[in-house]
Design an enzyme around this catalytic site. Structure first.
Site, PDB file in Angstrom:
ATOM      1  N   HIS A 103       0.823  -1.216   0.000  1.00 43.24           N
ATOM      2  CA  HIS A 103       0.000   0.000   0.000  1.00 43.24           C
ATOM      3  C   HIS A 103       0.854   1.261   0.000  1.00 43.24           C
ATOM      4  O   HIS A 103       0.641   2.171   0.831  1.00 43.24           O
ATOM      5  CB  HIS A 103      -0.971  -0.015   1.192  1.00 43.24           C
TER       6      HIS A 103
ATOM      7  N   HIS B 199      -2.255   1.952  12.709  1.00 43.49           N
ATOM      8  CA  HIS B 199      -1.813   1.290  11.464  1.00 43.49           C
ATOM      9  C   HIS B 199      -2.334  -0.151  11.529  1.00 43.49           C
ATOM     10  O   HIS B 199      -3.537  -0.370  11.644  1.00 43.49           O
ATOM     11  CB  HIS B 199      -0.282   1.424  11.373  1.00 43.49           C
TER      12      HIS B 199
ATOM     13  N   HIS C 259      -9.002   6.797   6.963  1.00 35.94           N
ATOM     14  CA  HIS C 259      -7.740   6.520   6.282  1.00 35.94           C
ATOM     15  C   HIS C 259      -7.065   7.824   5.942  1.00 35.94           C
ATOM     16  O   HIS C 259      -7.734   8.785   5.573  1.00 35.94           O
ATOM     17  CB  HIS C 259      -7.970   5.704   5.001  1.00 35.94           C
TER      18      HIS C 259
ATOM     19  N   ASP D  17      -8.842  -2.980   7.535  1.00 32.88           N
ATOM     20  CA  ASP D  17      -8.795  -3.707   8.801  1.00 32.88           C
ATOM     21  C   ASP D  17     -10.185  -4.044   9.322  1.00 32.88           C
ATOM     22  O   ASP D  17     -10.338  -4.989  10.105  1.00 32.88           O
ATOM     23  CB  ASP D  17      -8.043  -2.881   9.853  1.00 32.88           C
TER      24      ASP D  17
HETATM   25  N1  CMC Z   1     -13.121   7.250  14.479  1.00 31.13           N
HETATM   26  C1  CMC Z   1     -13.613   8.460  14.831  1.00 31.13           C
HETATM   27  N2  CMC Z   1     -13.204   9.599  14.253  1.00 31.13           N
HETATM   28  C2  CMC Z   1     -12.298   9.532  13.290  1.00 31.13           C
HETATM   29  C3  CMC Z   1     -11.743   8.310  12.863  1.00 31.13           C
HETATM   30  C4  CMC Z   1     -12.192   7.150  13.504  1.00 31.13           C
HETATM   31  N3  CMC Z   1     -11.694   5.961  13.161  1.00 31.13           N
HETATM   32  N4  CMC Z   1     -10.858   8.526  11.883  1.00 31.13           N
HETATM   33  C5  CMC Z   1     -10.835   9.846  11.688  1.00 31.13           C
HETATM   34  N5  CMC Z   1     -11.694  10.452  12.539  1.00 31.13           N
HETATM   35  C6  CMC Z   1     -11.956  11.872  12.655  1.00 31.13           C
HETATM   36  C7  CMC Z   1     -10.884  12.483  13.581  1.00 31.13           C
HETATM   37  O1  CMC Z   1     -11.297  12.458  14.926  1.00 31.13           O
HETATM   38  C8  CMC Z   1     -10.766  13.866  13.015  1.00 31.13           C
HETATM   39  O2  CMC Z   1     -11.860  14.616  13.474  1.00 31.13           O
HETATM   40  P1  CMC Z   1     -11.685  16.178  13.859  1.00 31.13           P
HETATM   41  O3  CMC Z   1     -11.246  16.832  12.572  1.00 31.13           O
HETATM   42  O4  CMC Z   1     -13.032  16.568  14.322  1.00 31.13           O
HETATM   43  O5  CMC Z   1     -10.623  16.199  14.892  1.00 31.13           O
HETATM   44  C9  CMC Z   1     -10.949  13.672  11.518  1.00 31.13           C
HETATM   45  O6  CMC Z   1     -11.729  12.472  11.387  1.00 31.13           O
HETATM   46  C10 CMC Z   1      -9.640  13.473  10.778  1.00 31.13           C
HETATM   47  O7  CMC Z   1      -8.930  12.398  11.401  1.00 31.13           O
HETATM   48  P2  CMC Z   1      -7.359  12.312  11.551  1.00 31.13           P
HETATM   49  O8  CMC Z   1      -7.023  11.270  12.553  1.00 31.13           O
HETATM   50  O9  CMC Z   1      -6.799  13.670  11.796  1.00 31.13           O
HETATM   51  O10 CMC Z   1      -6.976  11.905  10.086  1.00 31.13           O
HETATM   52  P3  CMC Z   1      -5.666  11.193   9.645  1.00 31.13           P
HETATM   53  O11 CMC Z   1      -5.634  11.269   8.188  1.00 31.13           O
HETATM   54  O12 CMC Z   1      -4.492  11.690  10.393  1.00 31.13           O
HETATM   55  O13 CMC Z   1      -5.921   9.730  10.195  1.00 31.13           O
HETATM   56  C11 CMC Z   1      -6.202   7.495  10.554  1.00 31.13           C
HETATM   57  C12 CMC Z   1      -6.067   8.583   9.501  1.00 31.13           C
HETATM   58  C13 CMC Z   1      -6.214   6.134   9.869  1.00 31.13           C
HETATM   59  C14 CMC Z   1      -5.008   7.536  11.511  1.00 31.13           C
HETATM   60  C15 CMC Z   1      -7.506   7.717  11.343  1.00 31.13           C
HETATM   61  O14 CMC Z   1      -8.613   7.651  10.479  1.00 31.13           O
HETATM   62  C16 CMC Z   1      -7.644   6.728  12.467  1.00 31.13           C
HETATM   63  O15 CMC Z   1      -7.068   6.925  13.547  1.00 31.13           O
HETATM   64  N6  CMC Z   1      -8.416   5.623  12.251  1.00 31.13           N
HETATM   65  C17 CMC Z   1      -8.512   4.567  13.228  1.00 31.13           C
HETATM   66  C18 CMC Z   1      -7.299   3.646  13.156  1.00 31.13           C
HETATM   67  C19 CMC Z   1      -7.344   2.712  11.968  1.00 31.13           C
HETATM   68  O16 CMC Z   1      -8.368   2.133  11.671  1.00 31.13           O
HETATM   69  N7  CMC Z   1      -6.185   2.552  11.330  1.00 31.13           N
HETATM   70  C20 CMC Z   1      -6.042   1.658  10.175  1.00 31.13           C
HETATM   71  C21 CMC Z   1      -5.688   2.453   8.967  1.00 31.13           C
HETATM   72  S1  CMC Z   1      -5.863   1.596   7.411  1.00 31.13           S
HETATM   73  C22 CMC Z   1      -4.944   0.170   7.443  1.00 31.13           C
HETATM   74  C23 CMC Z   1      -3.530   0.377   7.803  1.00 31.13           C
HETATM   75  O17 CMC Z   1      -2.820   1.170   7.227  1.00 31.13           O
HETATM   76  O18 CMC Z   1      -3.078  -0.336   8.686  1.00 31.13           O
END
Ligand code: CMC
Length: 378
Positions: A187, A222, A270, A321
């Site tokens: 990826h 991740h 994501h 995931d």
């Molecule tokens: N649950 C609730 N809110 C969320 C989530 C979530 N899973 N993901 C994003 N948001 C919200 C976040 O709180 C933020 O809101 P605000 O702007 O009001 O503060 C907004 O969406 C943007 O989120 P971010 O964390 O700043 O965005 P990012 O691009 O840095 O994060 C991410 C991407 C994957 C880290 C995040 O979506 C996340 O933490 N997801 C949960 C963990 C997860 O499932 N990770 C697996 C990723 S895909 C497979 C891999 O690579 O392993």
């Protein structure tokens, strides 16, 4: 330097070129060496995908047959690796076991420090072949079961299931597992792959780069998200026999409360895809097949309830995931084994990137904006 020059999390930064894969959030697509991952997942073996990622082209029949023979003869658990794993506490995280095992494999590989393209490819192939025995051994030792030797009459996907469970898996189960391995393989510049490239850029060795990548993959933002999904399901309560609708109602309520409490729910969102992860529909088909196969419709209820409540409240979509976690659960893997399964697959992508980085290397060393006190004197 102004504030706008600081790119926290390197978001939006193009750090290098890669020919390994292309993630396109606009078209919601993922290409491995130009091929849509959905097409690869539809019928290619894990072994063929590995060769594609490493060499850039699909293997000929003969190339594939030669690699299959190689892979089958390098599947056994090295006694030195087993000894090292046995020294680890049975309650440490299996990702710690995986990280240690790769480090031990590197320390014992006579060619560990040789990094010409042929040696590097050979190490990648050996690691790909040898890693599944570690996770199979680890799940079995935690359950107090004896290890199961690999079988060279089975393909990669069949054999991983055989070594873990000690019985031949049904064709539907093998297929769902194969699909997950293909989808997890690569990826682009995700956190663990970038970690592997950073380590490689210092001219360190392949096993060190993969060991570091495993450390990055362990985190719940991740790879660790696939196991976190099952912890969410467990928190909501898995009740076999419950109807799909009842389970969905309970999980919807759980999600509404979680979002009201501003909880981050793993398995959703994501960094690159903002309108849905290109891999989810394919993985979801495999999850559907497993739900049918095992007759566990309440799990699909939990899945759908969380997904719809999240979508309605925030528009945030599931990532790979999310369907992968319950798929592995249904197959019988312990929850803590889900991210090591991700390792087994992502070894393909990491090593392809390590070879690409080494072939045209520049030390990866970004700058930082200093935010501490102004210069002062003692
Ligand atoms: N649950 C609730 N809110 C969320 C989530 C979530 N899973 N993901 C994003 N948001 C919200 C976040 O709180 C933020 O809101 P605000 O702007 O009001 O503060 C907004 O969406 C943007 O989120 P971010 O964390 O700043 O965005 P990012 O691009 O840095 O994060 C991410 C991407 C994957 C880290 C995040 O979506 C996340 O933490 N997801 C949960 C963990 C997860 O499932 N990770 C697996 C990723 S895909 C497979 C891999 O690579 O392993």
């Amino acid at each position: 330097m102004t504030d706008t020059d600081v790119h926290k999390g390197l978001a939006g930064i193009v750090a290098d070129r890669t020919a390994v894969s292309k993630v396109n959030p606009d078209t919601n697509s993922l290409l491995y060496r130009g091929y849509p991952v959905q097409q690869l997942a539809a019928g290619l073996s894990v072994e063929a995908v590995a060769l594609l990622l490493w060499s850039g082209e699909l293997p000929s029949t003969q190339e594939l047959a030669e690699f299959e023979e190689f892979e089958r003869s390098h599947r056994g658990l090295d006694p030195k690796v087993r000894e090292a794993v046995d020294l680890l506490p049975a309650d440490c995280h299996p990702m710690d076991v995986g990280r240690t095992a790769v480090s031990v494999m590197g320390a014992n590989d006579p060619h560990a420090q040789t990094s010409d393209p042929a040696a590097e490819l050979q190490k990648a192939k050996k690691l790909f072949a040898a890693f599944p025995a570690v996770l199979a051994y680890d799940q079995r030792r935690r359950r107090g079961q004896d290890p199961v030797a690999p079988r060279d009459d089975l393909d990669y996907a069949q054999n991983v299931l055989w070594m873990t469970f000690g019985e031949e898996a049904a064709a539907e189960v093998v297929n769902a597992f194969r699909v997950s391995m293909v989808l997890y393989a690569e990826h682009s510049f995700n956190a663990s792959t970038f970690t592997a490239r950073v380590v490689t850029s210092t001219l360190s060795d392949l096993h060190s780069a993969v060991t570091a990548a495993i450390g990055a993959l362990k985190g719940p933002l991740h790879g660790g998200a696939n196991e976190a999904v099952m912890h969410t399901f467990a928190e909501i309560g898995i009740r076999p026999g419950e109807t799909r609708e009842e389970a969905a109602a309970r999980s919807r309520e759980w999600m509404e409360n979680a979002l009201a409490e501003k909880r981050k729910v793993m398995g959703f969102g994501h960094r690159v895809y903002k309108r849905g992860d290109s891999r989810v529909p394919t993985m979801k088909e495999s999850l559907d097949a497993m739900v049918e196969h095992y007759g566990r419709h309440e799990l699909m209820g939990l899945y759908e309830g969380l997904e719809s409540a999240m979508d309605e409240a925030t528009g945030i979509k599931p990532n790979l995931d999310y369907p992968a976690g319950p798929t592995y659960h249904l197959m019988g893997f312990d929850t803590e084994m889900f991210t090591p399964l991700f390792i087994a697959s992502r070894i393909m992508g990491w090593t392809a990137h390590i070879m690409e980085q080494r072939a045209d290397n520049t030390l990866i060393r970004p700058l930082s904006e200093y935010s501490g006190p102004d210069e002062r004197s003692l």
